[in-house]
Structure formats: C-alpha cells, structure tokens
Design a protein around this motif. Structure first.
Motif, short mmCIF file in Angstrom:
data_model
loop_
_atom_site.label_atom_id
_atom_site.label_comp_id
_atom_site.label_asym_id
_atom_site.label_seq_id
_atom_site.Cartn_x
_atom_site.Cartn_y
_atom_site.Cartn_z
N VAL A 83 68.88 21.39 56.54
CA VAL A 83 68.30 20.88 57.79
C VAL A 83 68.99 19.57 58.16
N GLY A 84 68.63 19.04 59.33
CA GLY A 84 69.19 17.76 59.76
C GLY A 84 68.42 16.61 59.16
N GLU A 85 67.19 16.40 59.64
CA GLU A 85 66.32 15.35 59.11
C GLU A 85 65.17 15.98 58.33
N PHE A 86 64.82 15.34 57.23
CA PHE A 86 63.67 15.80 56.45
C PHE A 86 63.10 14.62 55.67
N PRO A 87 61.76 14.46 55.68
CA PRO A 87 60.80 15.21 56.49
C PRO A 87 60.81 14.73 57.94
N LYS A 88 60.38 15.60 58.85
CA LYS A 88 60.34 15.27 60.27
C LYS A 88 59.01 15.74 60.84
N LEU A 89 58.25 14.81 61.41
CA LEU A 89 56.89 15.10 61.87
C LEU A 89 56.84 16.24 62.88
N SER A 90 57.85 16.30 63.75
CA SER A 90 57.82 17.31 64.82
C SER A 90 58.28 18.69 64.33
N GLN A 91 58.66 18.79 63.05
CA GLN A 91 59.15 20.08 62.54
C GLN A 91 58.24 20.60 61.42
N THR A 92 56.94 20.67 61.72
CA THR A 92 56.00 21.19 60.73
C THR A 92 56.27 22.66 60.43
N PHE A 93 56.95 23.36 61.36
CA PHE A 93 57.24 24.78 61.13
C PHE A 93 58.17 24.96 59.93
N ILE A 94 59.08 24.02 59.72
CA ILE A 94 59.95 24.09 58.54
C ILE A 94 59.16 23.75 57.28
N LEU A 95 58.34 22.72 57.38
CA LEU A 95 57.50 22.31 56.25
C LEU A 95 56.58 23.45 55.83
N ASN A 96 55.98 24.14 56.79
CA ASN A 96 55.07 25.25 56.47
C ASN A 96 55.78 26.38 55.74
N GLN A 97 57.02 26.64 56.11
CA GLN A 97 57.79 27.66 55.40
C GLN A 97 58.04 27.23 53.96
N ILE A 98 58.48 25.99 53.80
CA ILE A 98 58.84 25.50 52.46
C ILE A 98 57.63 25.52 51.53
N THR A 99 56.50 25.00 51.99
CA THR A 99 55.32 24.97 51.12
C THR A 99 54.81 26.38 50.83
N LYS A 120 55.77 7.73 59.37
CA LYS A 120 54.64 8.62 59.13
C LYS A 120 55.14 9.95 58.61
N ILE A 121 54.48 10.47 57.59
CA ILE A 121 54.88 11.77 57.06
C ILE A 121 53.66 12.67 56.91
N HIS A 122 53.90 13.95 56.94
CA HIS A 122 52.83 14.93 56.77
C HIS A 122 52.31 14.85 55.34
N GLU A 123 51.00 15.06 55.16
CA GLU A 123 50.40 14.93 53.83
C GLU A 123 50.98 15.91 52.83
N LYS A 182 51.82 15.90 48.81
CA LYS A 182 51.07 16.84 47.98
C LYS A 182 52.01 17.70 47.14
N TYR A 183 53.13 18.13 47.71
CA TYR A 183 54.07 19.00 47.00
C TYR A 183 55.24 18.23 46.38
N HIS A 184 55.20 16.89 46.46
CA HIS A 184 56.26 16.04 45.90
C HIS A 184 57.64 16.49 46.40
N LEU A 185 57.71 16.77 47.69
CA LEU A 185 58.94 17.36 48.24
C LEU A 185 60.12 16.41 48.22
N LEU A 186 59.86 15.11 48.31
CA LEU A 186 60.98 14.16 48.31
C LEU A 186 61.74 14.17 46.98
N ASP A 187 61.10 14.69 45.94
CA ASP A 187 61.79 14.83 44.65
C ASP A 187 62.78 15.98 44.66
N HIS A 188 62.72 16.80 45.71
CA HIS A 188 63.57 18.00 45.77
C HIS A 188 64.51 17.96 46.97
N VAL A 189 64.77 16.74 47.48
CA VAL A 189 65.65 16.59 48.64
C VAL A 189 66.97 15.94 48.21
N ILE A 190 68.07 16.50 48.68
CA ILE A 190 69.39 15.90 48.49
C ILE A 190 69.86 15.42 49.87
#
Length: 408
Positions: free
Chosen positions: A7-23, A44-47, A51-59
């Motif tokens: 993706v381009g930016e992550f996390p991104k508040l306006s792209q909850t559709f990507i977050l929903n897929q990942i979780t 601001k970031i989505h809860e 909750k899923y500690h996603l920033l630990d899995h971002v490169i």
C-alpha cells in the motif's frame, strides 16, 4: 498463508476498507505483513491498529518521507551502482529493468534499497491495493525481491488520473502477467477490460465493512434535521453541491444542522462559502474523526450525504465505504448516479440518487426525504443490502477462497 499487502500509506484513517481486509485475514489464521511507503501524517489511528499490533508487522520503505527531487536523484545514482551496471544493461539478467522504468519510478528505487538485503521470499500471496502499487509489486517479483501470486485491487483513480499521467499502456506488463485483477465494482471491471485486461483474470471484489460495528439505528425525521458527510475535501466528493443545497433549504425555512467530517484542499473554499452565506450556525466543519467518533455523530443523523461527481481532471469514486456504513446503520443515504454507486444504492428502495452537479434536484430530493412519513422500509432495505452484499466477513471468506484457487 503468508500474505503481503503493498500500500502507499499505512495506517490511513480514510482506508478502513484495507484495514478490514487485513484484520479479517488475521482472524482467519493467516499471517499478514504490510509493505508501505510511509505512515499517514494524521496522528489519529483506528483502534484495530493497536488491537492487532499491526505496526509490528509493517515494513516502511520511505520512513523519512524524503521525496525531494534532490534526494531522489542521489538515491537513483546510488542505486545504479548498487544494481551494478552490467545487471542493468544485460537483458537476460533477472533484475534487468529499462532506464525509463527506473527513472520514472523513484518508489521502485526506494524499495530496492529497502529489500535488497532481506527480500520477502516466504510469501504465498501479494495483495497490492491500487494499480500503481500493483505495478511496483509486479516489478519487485521480476527482480526477485518478493515472491508470491500477485493480486491487484483497482479502486478508481488508478484507472483515470494515473493513466492520464503515465499513458494508456502503463498497465500493459501487468495485464500480460499472471496477476489477478480485483476491481471493486462492475463499472471498473468493464473499464479494465476495455483497457486490455484479460476477463479470465479480472474478478469483481467489493470493498466491505464490519457490519457488527454499525448498530442499526434509524431515527424518524423531525423538525430539526441533521445531515452529515464524511470525505476528503476534494472535487470528486461533490461536497460543494451539498453546501449549496443545504443553503437553499435553509433559506426555504428548514432547520438543518449539516456536519462535515474530513479535510483537504477545498477546506478554505468551503469555509469561505459558509461564512459568506452566514451559515456558521448550520454547517459545521469538524475535521477528521476516528471511526468511533464518526459512528457517534452518524447515530444522531437523519441523512448521510455524498453527492459525488467526476472531477475536471477525470477522477472518480469507487463505491464509497461511508455509504455502506451509513446504510448498515439504517440511515437515509443520498448520493449520485456516479461510478459504481448505483450498484450499491437503488433509488427509492434503499436510498436516493440524483444526477451529478444538479443542485436543484438535490434540493428537491432532500425536501421529499424530510417529508417522508415512513422511512423505515428504506432503512431496513439499506441494512439488508449491506448485510448480504457488502459484509466484510462474507467478502473476506470469498477473498480467501479466491487467493486459494488462484495460488494452486
């Protein structure tokens, strides 16, 4: 499966559709890694990110956001020596790329520098969101820096502005590869196939929402009408026509509070319009909000308005997720005959549609909605549509099935 999201930016508040897929994929037992250029500047970031500690899995491959021309030039020169002159020129070398490709893709250079020492080879599925990221992923696979079956989701701008900037043949290599294309609507599927995509590898996959997060909460119309919009303040969202329509309705005597959530390049223009019309007590610009805050505002709203248009540079919507969220809550949604939106909203059945840029039609439609004696049937149909067709749980199961079928 080991799944890599690009993706381009992550996390991104306006792209909850990507977050929903990942979780959803994580909940189904799959391992997800995210490869992103940078994080969004909005703090601001989505809860679910926590909750899923996603920033630990971002490169991140451009953590400093150093995208000046000077820095890109230095990085390019450095990469030339890093690639090796003979590797670049030898057409049979696995990481051979043309000078044109390298010069036109600074992100590819940044990715090479980030992945050359630790390539991502233990990957089953590579899922790129937006066409340009699909191109990057395709080239990274060619270079041997990542491995896996590539899927590319197309949303809209990637088939319009990007093509206008880069040329009609920009996706030729991607179309000729084994990449599976996932347009988010039938509208964009037809567009891709018209550009030369293989229909056998082009599958419509809707974006969806976690319906459980959006409690059914219809409210009856009253003398005090509450309207809300949430969007980036850019032309294609059509919010200028929403302001104009609300202004006309207020002058007709309607007591309306219009809450506009978001921000962007047109904010100054919107504030000026609101001030010039003396509407500060009626139209409120609230800035960006978290999903939880949006839900609380939406609960008390009668109408959710998104009068989308084709912008002058040709940019268009996909199917806005905010409309799905509002419908799941039983709100009366008003939008336009635009892009894939009529695939979600059936006029007069589960919501309302008007022609793009037609303020008078928008005014009349809203006035008719305000006088509805029974809006419950529309509210129920709205929620049923989302439950059946845009439910992220169902869509994620379908996505996993698509991944498994296309990787075996």
């Amino acid at each position: 499966m080991n799944i890599l999201y690009i993706v381009g930016e992550f996390p991104k508040l306006s792209q909850t559709f990507i977050l929903n897929q990942i979780t959803g994929l994580i909940d189904a037992g799959h391992h997800v890694t995210v490869l992103a250029k940078k994080s969004e500047s909005n703090h601001k970031i989505h809860e679910d990110v926590s909750k899923y500690h996603l920033l630990d899995h971002v490169i991140y491959y451009d953590e400093n956001g150093r995208d000046s021309k000077f820095f890109k030039g230095l990085t390019f020169i450095k990469s030339i020596f890093s690639f090796g002159y003979s590797q670049l020129l030898h057409k049979n070398h696995p990481i051979h790329l043309s000078w044109k490709v390298l010069l036109s893709s600074p992100n590819l250079i940044l990715l090479y520098n980030r992945l050359k020492k630790e390539p991502l080879l233990d990957i089953d599925v590579v899922h790129a969101h937006f066409g340009p990221n699909g191109l990057l992923a395709h080239r990274l696979i060619q270079m041997g820096l990542i491995r896996g079956q590539l899927f590319t989701t197309f949303h809209g701008y990637d088939m319009l502005r990007f093509i206008k900037q880069k040329g009609d043949d920009v996706y030729t290599d991607l179309f000729q590869s084994k990449t599976v294309l996932l347009p988010i609507s039938n509208f964009w599927k037809r567009k891709l196939e018209g550009m030369g995509a293989n229909p056998a590898r082009t599958i419509v996959h809707h974006m969806g929402i976690d319906v459980d997060k959006f409690e059914y909460h219809p409210i009856k119309m009253s003398q005090d009408i509450k309207i809300m919009s949430i969007a980036r303040f850019v032309e294609k969202k059509g919010l200028i026509y929403g302001i104009q329509a609300v202004s006309k309705l207020i002058k007709k005597g309607y007591n309306i509070t219009y809450s506009m959530i978001g921000g962007g390049p047109l904010e100054k223009e919107f504030r000026s319009m609101i001030s010039n019309e003396g509407l500060e007590d009626h139209i409120r610009l609230l800035g960006w909000k978290t999903q939880e805050q949006v839900i609380e505002i939406m609960k008390e709203s009668h109408v959710v308005l998104l009068p989308s248009v084709t912008s002058h540079d040709g940019d268009m919507e996909g199917i806005p997720v905010i409309l799905m969220e509002a419908m799941a809550m039983g709100k009366i949604v008003v939008s336009t005959y635009h892009s894939g939106i009529p695939e979600l909203i059936e006029h007069g059945v589960n919501g309302f549609l008007v022609e793009e840029r037609n303020v008078d039609e928008l005014v009349h439609t809203l006035a008719d909605i305000f006088s509805l004696e029974d809006s419950i049937s529309i509210s129920k149909q709205a929620r049923e549509t989302v439950l059946n067709q845009y439910n992220i749980d169902k869509l994620n199961r379908r996505l996993i099935d698509t991944f498994e079928r296309k990787t075996h």
